[in-house]
Design a protein around this motif. Structure first.
Motif, PDB file in Angstrom:
ATOM      1  N   LYS A   1      11.620  -2.377  -8.975  1.00 36.63           N
ATOM      2  CA  LYS A   1      10.731  -3.460  -9.373  1.00 36.63           C
ATOM      3  C   LYS A   1      10.095  -4.132  -8.151  1.00 36.63           C
ATOM      4  CE  LYS A   1      12.771  -4.688 -13.844  1.00 36.63           C
ATOM      5  NZ  LYS A   1      13.428  -5.744 -14.624  1.00 36.63           N
ATOM      6  N   CYS A   2      10.871  -4.288  -7.099  1.00 34.18           N
ATOM      7  CA  CYS A   2      10.334  -4.902  -5.873  1.00 34.18           C
ATOM      8  C   CYS A   2       9.242  -4.016  -5.253  1.00 34.18           C
ATOM      9  CB  CYS A   2      11.468  -5.138  -4.862  1.00 34.18           C
ATOM     10  SG  CYS A   2      12.611  -6.437  -5.378  1.00 34.18           S
ATOM     11  N   VAL A   3       9.525  -2.715  -5.260  1.00 32.58           N
ATOM     12  CA  VAL A   3       8.534  -1.778  -4.714  1.00 32.58           C
ATOM     13  C   VAL A   3       7.237  -1.865  -5.507  1.00 32.58           C
ATOM     14  CG1 VAL A   3       7.979   0.653  -4.377  1.00 32.58           C
ATOM     15  CG2 VAL A   3      10.230  -0.227  -3.721  1.00 32.58           C
ATOM     16  N   LEU A   4       7.361  -1.879  -6.830  1.00 31.22           N
ATOM     17  CA  LEU A   4       6.169  -1.965  -7.673  1.00 31.22           C
ATOM     18  C   LEU A   4       5.458  -3.307  -7.507  1.00 31.22           C
ATOM     19  CD1 LEU A   4       7.507  -0.334 -10.955  1.00 31.22           C
ATOM     20  CD2 LEU A   4       5.934   0.672  -9.301  1.00 31.22           C
ATOM     21  N   LYS A   5       6.243  -4.350  -7.301  1.00 33.12           N
ATOM     22  CA  LYS A   5       5.636  -5.670  -7.139  1.00 33.12           C
ATOM     23  C   LYS A   5       4.849  -5.768  -5.838  1.00 33.12           C
ATOM     24  CE  LYS A   5       6.760 -10.572  -7.413  1.00 33.12           C
ATOM     25  NZ  LYS A   5       7.825 -11.577  -7.566  1.00 33.12           N
ATOM     26  N   ARG A   6       5.421  -5.155  -4.738  1.00 32.24           N
ATOM     27  CA  ARG A   6       4.687  -5.213  -3.464  1.00 32.24           C
ATOM     28  C   ARG A   6       3.460  -4.308  -3.505  1.00 32.24           C
ATOM     29  NH1 ARG A   6      10.099  -5.612  -1.496  1.00 32.24           N
ATOM     30  NH2 ARG A   6      10.244  -3.362  -1.202  1.00 32.24           N
ATOM     31  N   ASN A   7       3.551  -3.218  -4.325  1.00 36.18           N
ATOM     32  CA  ASN A   7       2.397  -2.346  -4.579  1.00 36.18           C
ATOM     33  C   ASN A   7       1.795  -1.790  -3.289  1.00 36.18           C
ATOM     34  OD1 ASN A   7       0.617  -0.986  -6.243  1.00 36.18           O
ATOM     35  ND2 ASN A   7      -0.827  -2.682  -6.371  1.00 36.18           N
ATOM     36  N   VAL A   8       2.693  -1.338  -2.406  1.00 38.47           N
ATOM     37  CA  VAL A   8       2.236  -0.712  -1.150  1.00 38.47           C
ATOM     38  C   VAL A   8       2.295   0.784  -1.360  1.00 38.47           C
ATOM     39  CG1 VAL A   8       2.681  -0.425   1.305  1.00 38.47           C
ATOM     40  CG2 VAL A   8       3.102  -2.648   0.207  1.00 38.47           C
ATOM     41  N   ASP A   9       1.124   1.422  -1.189  1.00 41.97           N
ATOM     42  CA  ASP A   9       1.055   2.845  -1.503  1.00 41.97           C
ATOM     43  C   ASP A   9       2.043   3.656  -0.706  1.00 41.97           C
ATOM     44  OD1 ASP A   9      -0.932   2.253  -3.267  1.00 41.97           O
ATOM     45  OD2 ASP A   9      -2.566   2.771  -1.889  1.00 41.97           O
ATOM     46  N   MET A  10       2.098   3.399   0.586  1.00 38.43           N
ATOM     47  CA  MET A  10       2.996   4.174   1.438  1.00 38.43           C
ATOM     48  C   MET A  10       4.443   3.968   1.011  1.00 38.43           C
ATOM     49  SD  MET A  10       3.244   6.333   3.840  1.00 38.43           S
ATOM     50  CE  MET A  10       1.575   6.280   4.541  1.00 38.43           C
ATOM     51  N   GLU A  11       4.830   2.727   0.659  1.00 33.53           N
ATOM     52  CA  GLU A  11       6.216   2.441   0.271  1.00 33.53           C
ATOM     53  C   GLU A  11       6.547   3.118  -1.049  1.00 33.53           C
ATOM     54  OE1 GLU A  11       9.267  -1.361  -0.346  1.00 33.53           O
ATOM     55  OE2 GLU A  11       7.089  -1.693  -0.418  1.00 33.53           O
ATOM     56  N   ILE A  12       5.560   3.079  -1.944  1.00 32.76           N
ATOM     57  CA  ILE A  12       5.801   3.715  -3.240  1.00 32.76           C
ATOM     58  C   ILE A  12       6.050   5.199  -3.067  1.00 32.76           C
ATOM     59  CG2 ILE A  12       4.719   4.321  -5.446  1.00 32.76           C
ATOM     60  CD1 ILE A  12       3.286   1.618  -5.338  1.00 32.76           C
ATOM     61  N   VAL A  13       5.214   5.836  -2.224  1.00 29.16           N
ATOM     62  CA  VAL A  13       5.358   7.274  -1.999  1.00 29.16           C
ATOM     63  C   VAL A  13       6.682   7.586  -1.343  1.00 29.16           C
ATOM     64  CG1 VAL A  13       4.379   9.239  -0.754  1.00 29.16           C
ATOM     65  CG2 VAL A  13       2.871   7.654  -1.924  1.00 29.16           C
ATOM     66  N   LYS A  14       7.073   6.775  -0.362  1.00 28.72           N
ATOM     67  CA  LYS A  14       8.297   7.035   0.395  1.00 28.72           C
ATOM     68  C   LYS A  14       9.565   6.747  -0.425  1.00 28.72           C
ATOM     69  CE  LYS A  14       6.702   8.192   4.542  1.00 28.72           C
ATOM     70  NZ  LYS A  14       7.052   9.473   5.166  1.00 28.72           N
ATOM     71  N   GLU A  15       9.603   5.704  -1.273  1.00 24.61           N
ATOM     72  CA  GLU A  15      10.825   5.265  -1.941  1.00 24.61           C
ATOM     73  C   GLU A  15      11.006   5.857  -3.345  1.00 24.61           C
ATOM     74  OE1 GLU A  15      13.205   3.528  -0.669  1.00 24.61           O
ATOM     75  OE2 GLU A  15      12.192   3.141   1.235  1.00 24.61           O
ATOM     76  N   GLN A  16       9.943   6.363  -3.941  1.00 22.04           N
ATOM     77  CA  GLN A  16      10.034   6.778  -5.336  1.00 22.04           C
ATOM     78  C   GLN A  16      11.088   7.851  -5.584  1.00 22.04           C
ATOM     79  OE1 GLN A  16       6.511   8.693  -6.863  1.00 22.04           O
ATOM     80  NE2 GLN A  16       6.229   9.974  -5.043  1.00 22.04           N
ATOM     81  N   GLU A  17      11.162   8.826  -4.673  1.00 18.50           N
ATOM     82  CA  GLU A  17      12.103   9.922  -4.872  1.00 18.50           C
ATOM     83  C   GLU A  17      13.548   9.430  -4.902  1.00 18.50           C
ATOM     84  OE1 GLU A  17      11.558  12.983  -5.659  1.00 18.50           O
ATOM     85  OE2 GLU A  17       9.373  12.801  -5.552  1.00 18.50           O
TER      86      GLU A  17
ATOM     87  N   PRO B   1      19.240   0.041  -8.296  1.00 24.44           N
ATOM     88  CA  PRO B   1      17.989   0.798  -8.157  1.00 24.44           C
ATOM     89  C   PRO B   1      16.847   0.236  -9.004  1.00 24.44           C
ATOM     90  CG  PRO B   1      19.564   2.044  -9.433  1.00 24.44           C
ATOM     91  CD  PRO B   1      20.303   0.878  -8.853  1.00 24.44           C
ATOM     92  N   VAL B   2      17.195  -0.392 -10.142  1.00 20.84           N
ATOM     93  CA  VAL B   2      16.148  -0.980 -10.974  1.00 20.84           C
ATOM     94  C   VAL B   2      15.486  -2.147 -10.246  1.00 20.84           C
ATOM     95  CG1 VAL B   2      15.720  -2.293 -13.096  1.00 20.84           C
ATOM     96  CG2 VAL B   2      17.118  -0.241 -13.181  1.00 20.84           C
ATOM     97  N   GLU B   3      16.294  -3.020  -9.657  1.00 16.80           N
ATOM     98  CA  GLU B   3      15.734  -4.148  -8.917  1.00 16.80           C
ATOM     99  C   GLU B   3      14.952  -3.667  -7.695  1.00 16.80           C
ATOM    100  OE1 GLU B   3      19.089  -6.568  -8.020  1.00 16.80           O
ATOM    101  OE2 GLU B   3      19.165  -7.512 -10.029  1.00 16.80           O
ATOM    102  N   ARG B   4      15.493  -2.643  -7.052  1.00 14.05           N
ATOM    103  CA  ARG B   4      14.778  -2.083  -5.889  1.00 14.05           C
ATOM    104  C   ARG B   4      13.423  -1.533  -6.306  1.00 14.05           C
ATOM    105  NH1 ARG B   4      16.726   0.987  -1.313  1.00 14.05           N
ATOM    106  NH2 ARG B   4      14.910   1.345   0.066  1.00 14.05           N
TER     107      ARG B   4
END
Length: 725
Positions: free
Chosen positions: A297-313, A292-295
């Motif tokens: 970090k990838c989400v934060l690196k891509r910095n896509v708002d929709m992805e961040i909102v969807k995957e954060q939980e 989950p840490v690597e996952r």
């Protein structure tokens, strides 16, 4: 060696033990052994070359000083060999001289003339004996018997002017044999046969003494051989004992090593197992959390708002679950160390035993009870041990180890460490606590004595009367008695005089009191008295009142509120033990007397009322005059057994009243009607009787025991208090 000097063995007698040839110019040494002069001189020359001043006799090894002139020519020749001088010519002749030297016939010689100095054949011998001129010459046949006959002939005087006179006399002055003519030359004449008889007596006397010494020496030699054999046996036993002990110790150490190493291996495996388990859990946690840490970090690196909102939980939830599931307890592995017992290791380094070399012979050592009096319970008994050598002579060796171990009749064992030693005397002291046979095991240098175990019979404690209190009229009716455990003062209840009298520990009168309240309320016939744990005085009157007084005798208050108490004693914790005659039981009150803690007793109808009760070692001992016994109860008041109901008359109780426990843990009972004190062990075994007629008391009532073991006994018959030690 006697055979060397026999007439019947001239060949041996004339043999030199150095050159092994026939003696030539024999000389006799002071040790009475004879050798060739040349052989002795050769020994002297050899000794001088080695810078020695003595030679040793080759037969008896006696040391003989070498003469200053380095020759033994001046030494004497023994009488026997002097007689042999003439016939030595016969024995010393060479091979050619075995033929006749008087003629040229070459025939075998059969005789020898000591005057002509020729060997004769048979023809020459006949001619020699026929000629008138020479037939008186001293001639002897060359046969052993004839040679011995020649030696037995009378010895002739050497003085040429005396002719062939025989030496028939002996001179005491010059110690020489003389002839009749010599006597006329002013010698002190004695008949040689008489001198021989006297000499024979002296010889017989000294030879007997010498033979006795030889026999004694042989006995000593045999004893020495036996002793060496015995010591070799002991050395063998010691060697076996050393090997056995060391082998046993090695076996024990090996077992210890195996047990400890096995435990260490178990601990090691357990630690490895715990470590491996912890490591696996941590590695799994790390691996699971990495995903989950690597996952994230990838989400934060891509910095896509929709992805961040969807995957954060999902990522946050997974991380929280894993973080919460982690075991917070760290891996703990205990420290392991092998603690070395330095004292034991020192013993092992020094060896499990000690090799003792000593002249002391344990089989000869003795032990006995010192003194003439018998051993008595409570009285110091001394055992005297004497160490001796093999000849039973008392000896002292500083390395000797003398040990004593005592076994009492109760099968208890203890070692005694107190010893005093001086010149082979060892004294061990012990104080027996019970009567009966005590086995004293004594060992010297690890070996038991022949008298071990020494059986010491210990008699029961024998009290001796010291003095009396009140024999001068102090008392009218002494009844109850008590001893203050703190200061040793003695309080006596004098019933008819209506007072309590106080004495010091040595029996000196101090004071009395009876007017404890006011002039109208004095003591009324006090029957019992006791000291409380605080040193206050408890008094029981005949009417049943129980009063608490100060140490000075001042009234404090009434205690107990019982119907009719008749006696009182105090437990070690301060509680009061009271016999109540009205209710025929024993009551336990608190130390202040206000609270009843317990009560117990026998059957009021069958047993009657108790007279006195005392507490000792979690048991109550209660005297019952009606049933003529002392009953024993547990701490909770449960009946255990009776004391004093033996079938033996001397061990029975008639009317038990007062009780006491002496310093030997014996129960002492005042047997009033039989006028004696009966002594029992706490389990009821009869120890002894102290008779009144032998000790001057008539009617024993109550008894108190001081801290130093003395007994204070009230006697209503003689109106006094008896003190025993």
């Amino acid at each position: 060696m006697a055979s060397l000097w026999c007439w019947e063995d001239p060949e041996v007698t004339t043999k030199c033990q150095v050159c092994l040839g026939t003696l030539k110019e024999p000389k006799t040494l002071p040790c009475l052994h004879s050798f060739c002069l040349m052989c002795l001189d050769n020994l002297a020359s050899d000794g001088r070359r080695r810078r020695q001043h003595e030679i040793s006799c080759v037969i008896c090894q006696t040391s003989i000083p070498i003469p200053e002139e380095n020759t033994f020519r001046g030494f004497r020749t023994s009488f026997q060999l002097d007689r042999f001088k003439e016939i030595l010519t016969v024995f010393n002749r060479d091979q050619t001289a075995k033929t006749c030297t008087n003629c040229d016939g070459g025939r075998v010689a059969i005789s020898y003339c000591f005057v002509c100095k020729y060997f004769h054949c048979s023809s020459c011998e006949r001619a020699h004996s026929r000629l008138k001129v020479i037939r008186d010459h001293r001639s002897v046949l060359l046969e052993k018997e004839h040679l011995l006959d020649h030696l037995r002939r009378r010895v002739m005087c050497k003085n040429e002017s005396h002719g062939e006179e025989a030496l028939n006399y002996y001179c005491d002055d010059c110690k020489e044999c003389i002839c009749h003519i010599c006597h006329n030359d002013s010698h002190c004449r004695h008949d040689i046969e008489q001198a021989a008889r006297e000499g024979k007596k002296r010889l017989d006397k000294i030879l007997k003494k010498a033979e006795d010494e030889i026999s004694a020496s042989k006995d000593e030699i045999q004893k020495g051989e036996d002793l060496l054999k015995s010591r070799k046996k002991k050395l063998g036993e010691a060697r076996k004992n050393v090997k056995k002990t060391v082998k046993k110790l090695i076996k024990t150490l090996k077992q210890h090593e195996k047990a400890v190493l096995t435990k260490i291996d178990d601990i090691s495996r357990n630690q490895q197992k715990r470590h491996a388990s912890k490591q696996r859990k941590l590695q799994l946690f790390e691996k699971q959390l990495t995903s989950p840490v690597e996952r994230g970090k990838c989400v934060l690196k891509r910095n896509v708002d929709m992805e961040i909102v969807k995957e954060q939980e999902a990522i946050i939830s997974r991380c929280k679950d894993l973080l919460n599931s982690k075991e917070t307890e760290a891996l703990v592995l205990p420290f392991v160390n092998y603690a070395v017992d330095e004292e034991m290791c020192h013993s092992v380094h020094c060896g499990p035993g000690q090799l003792i070399t000593s002249n002391t012979d344990p089989s000869r050592c003795t032990a006995r009870v010192k003194g003439l009096t018998e051993s008595v319970v409570g009285r110091e008994t001394t055992i005297l041990v004497r160490t001796r050598d093999s000849s039973s002579k008392q000896c002292y060796q500083k390395d000797d180890q003398v040990r004593m171990k005592i076994q009492s009749p109760l099968r208890e064992e203890w070692k005694n460490a107190s010893e005093h030693k001086s010149d082979g005397r060892y004294e061990f002291s012990f104080t027996p606590e019970v009567d009966g046979r005590h086995d004293v095991m004594i060992s010297v240098n690890g070996r038991p004595l022949t008298v071990s175990p020494l059986r010491v019979k210990v008699s029961a404690c024998l009290y001796q009367k010291a003095f009396e209190l009140g024999s001068n009229g102090h008392f009218q009716f002494p009844h109850g008695i008590a001893v203050n455990k703190t200061d040793g003062k003695v309080a006596v209840a004098d019933s008819l005089n209506k007072r309590i009298q106080i004495f010091d520990s040595e029996g000196k009168y101090l004071r009395q009191f009876g007017d404890i309240r006011d002039s109208t309320k004095n003591l009324q016939r006090p029957r019992a008295v006791e000291f409380s744990i605080l040193g206050e005085i408890i008094v029981i009157e005949e009417c049943g009142a129980m009063i608490l007084c100060s140490n000075e005798g001042n009234f404090l208050n009434y205690v107990g509120h019982l119907k009719k108490p008749c006696s009182v004693s105090v437990k070690s914790n301060g509680d009061l033990v009271i016999c109540d005659s009205a209710e025929a039981d024993v009551k336990i009150l608190s130390s202040d007397g206000y609270h009843k803690l317990d009560s117990f007793g026998g059957d009021p109808v069958l047993d009657g009322s108790p007279s006195f009760a005392i507490h000792h070692k979690d048991r109550f001992f209660v005297s019952f005059p009606k049933t003529r016994c002392v009953k024993v109860f547990t701490e909770d008041g449960d009946f255990l057994y009776d004391i004093g109901k033996s079938r033996e008359v001397n061990e029975q109780l008639s009317r038990p009243v007062g009780l006491g426990i002496d310093k030997f843990n014996n129960l002492i009972v005042c047997d009033s009607d039989d006028c004696r004190l009966q002594v029992f062990t706490l389990d009821g075994r009869h120890v002894t009787s102290i008779e009144g007629r032998d000790n001057g008391f008539q009617s024993p009532q109550f008894i108190a025991v001081s801290n130093d073991g003395r007994l204070f006994l009230t006697d209503t018959g003689k109106k006094c208090v008896h003190v025993f030690h």
